[in-house]
Design an enzyme around this catalytic site. Structure first.
Site, short mmCIF file in Angstrom:
data_model
loop_
_atom_site.label_atom_id
_atom_site.label_comp_id
_atom_site.label_asym_id
_atom_site.label_seq_id
_atom_site.Cartn_x
_atom_site.Cartn_y
_atom_site.Cartn_z
N ASN A 120 43.62 -10.36 -13.90
CA ASN A 120 42.23 -10.59 -13.51
C ASN A 120 42.11 -10.24 -12.03
O ASN A 120 42.57 -10.99 -11.18
CB ASN A 120 41.86 -12.06 -13.75
CG ASN A 120 40.48 -12.38 -13.19
OD1 ASN A 120 39.65 -11.49 -13.02
ND2 ASN A 120 40.24 -13.66 -12.90
N LYS A 168 39.42 -10.06 -10.27
CA LYS A 168 38.28 -10.70 -9.58
C LYS A 168 37.48 -9.62 -8.84
O LYS A 168 37.34 -8.52 -9.34
CB LYS A 168 38.77 -11.81 -8.65
CG LYS A 168 39.83 -12.69 -9.32
CD LYS A 168 40.15 -13.91 -8.54
CE LYS A 168 41.33 -14.62 -9.18
NZ LYS A 168 41.36 -16.04 -8.92
N HIS A 216 35.65 -18.22 -16.88
CA HIS A 216 36.63 -18.43 -15.80
C HIS A 216 36.13 -19.55 -14.90
O HIS A 216 34.93 -19.70 -14.68
CB HIS A 216 36.80 -17.12 -15.02
CG HIS A 216 37.94 -17.17 -14.06
ND1 HIS A 216 37.86 -17.79 -12.83
CD2 HIS A 216 39.22 -16.71 -14.15
CE1 HIS A 216 39.02 -17.69 -12.22
NE2 HIS A 216 39.87 -17.05 -13.00
N GLU A 226 36.01 -19.86 -11.82
CA GLU A 226 35.15 -19.41 -10.70
C GLU A 226 33.73 -19.19 -11.19
O GLU A 226 32.76 -19.43 -10.47
CB GLU A 226 35.75 -18.14 -10.07
CG GLU A 226 36.97 -18.46 -9.23
CD GLU A 226 38.00 -17.34 -9.15
OE1 GLU A 226 37.68 -16.18 -9.43
OE2 GLU A 226 39.17 -17.66 -8.83
N GLU A 274 43.81 -22.72 -17.73
CA GLU A 274 43.91 -22.48 -16.29
C GLU A 274 43.51 -23.75 -15.54
O GLU A 274 42.31 -23.97 -15.29
CB GLU A 274 42.98 -21.34 -15.88
CG GLU A 274 43.30 -20.01 -16.52
CD GLU A 274 42.91 -18.86 -15.63
OE1 GLU A 274 43.81 -18.08 -15.27
OE2 GLU A 274 41.74 -18.75 -15.24
N GLY A 309 44.81 -19.60 -7.59
CA GLY A 309 44.71 -19.05 -6.24
C GLY A 309 45.25 -19.97 -5.16
O GLY A 309 45.04 -19.74 -3.97
#
Ligand code: PEP
Length: 255
Positions: free
Chosen positions: A9, A11, A95, A97, A167, A173
């Site tokens: 991913n 991003k 996700h 985010e 996740e 991150g």
């Protein structure tokens, strides 16, 4: 036996040119790996170029998100048919985010899953708890809610085909990955719920992959857990050699 599934991913990283350079080198590195499903998710702008660069290889392409309507007055959104036409076969959905920065909910995740299946895109659906939720011992309750509401109406057959990415938000991150024991516990719980709510066939076939600070040096330990079927990789997937190392180690340990 579930085929390990390892996805990158990116991003909001990589231009079209950077994407083509990566995919062109990467497909050469992984050309002999037949026992891992390998996917790369570039930004929308590079989706078509990535698909062209990956054509006739064992590297699949994913969108990082998709909207549930096919077309219309939805400024800034991208639909599943558009993604399919660009050459992708997968879509990341929900996700963390997207959930925390852009207000996505289990209900919107649910609509996106249906839209992906309508276009024969394989959904990669992200679930996971925040640090607060974990510290309040709410991890299982959060996962249960995300599964129940996010996958409402999903058939057993669809559940067998899609990919769930566990996740934990606190691991994304941050450089602080879940321990293999923590991942194993969460994945075991998710698989038990799939068995309870969608039946043995779905629970046995659905890939549940782990995401959160996966690096070459922690891949083997995480992916050797019995219910961990692969990885969704952010930061470490942007370096072609690191991502190749992760795919190679996931392959050895996860099959
Ligand atoms: C992700 O973006 O899904 C992710 C897991 O990121 P990272 O590997 O950087 O933690």
């Amino acid at each position: 036996m579930r085929t390990p599934f390892i996805a990158a991913n990116w991003k909001m990283h990589k231009t079209v040119a950077e994407t083509v350079t990566f995919v062109t080198e990467f497909r050469g590195l992984v050309k002999d790996i037949k026992d891992v499903e390998i996917v790369v998710a570039p930004p929308f702008t590079a989706l078509h170029a990535a698909a062209e660069a990956a054509r006739n290889s064992n590297v699949g392409i994913a969108a990082q998100n998709l909207y549930w309507e096919r077309q219309g007055a939805f400024t800034g959104e991208i639909s599943a048919p558009m993604i399919r036409e660009a050459g992708a076969a997968y879509g990341i959905i929900g996700h963390s985010e997207r959930r925390t920065l852009f207000g996505e909910t289990d209900a919107s995740v649910n609509r996106r899953i249906a839209a992906a299946f309508a276009e024969r895109l394989t959904p990669i659906v992200c679930i996971g708890e925040t640090l607060d939720q974990r510290e309040r011992n709410e991890t299982f309750a959060v996962l249960d809610r995300q599964i129940k509401q996010g996958f409402d109406g999903v058939t057993a057959d669809e559940m067998a085909k899609l990919v769930i990415a566990y996740e934990p938000v606190w691991a994304i991150g941050t450089g602080r990955n879940a321990t293999p024991a923590q991942a194993s516990e969460a994945h075991g719980h998710i698989r038990a719920r799939l068995l309870q709510w969608f039946g043995g066939e779905a629970a046995g076939r659905c890939r549940i992959i782990y995401g959160g600070s996966v690096k070459p040096d922690n891949t083997a330990a995480l992916l050797s857990q019995p219910d961990v079927d692969g990885a969704l990789v952010g930061g470490a997937s942007m370096d072609v050699r690191d991502f190749f190392a992760i795919v190679s180690r996931g392959r050895r340990e996860a099959v």
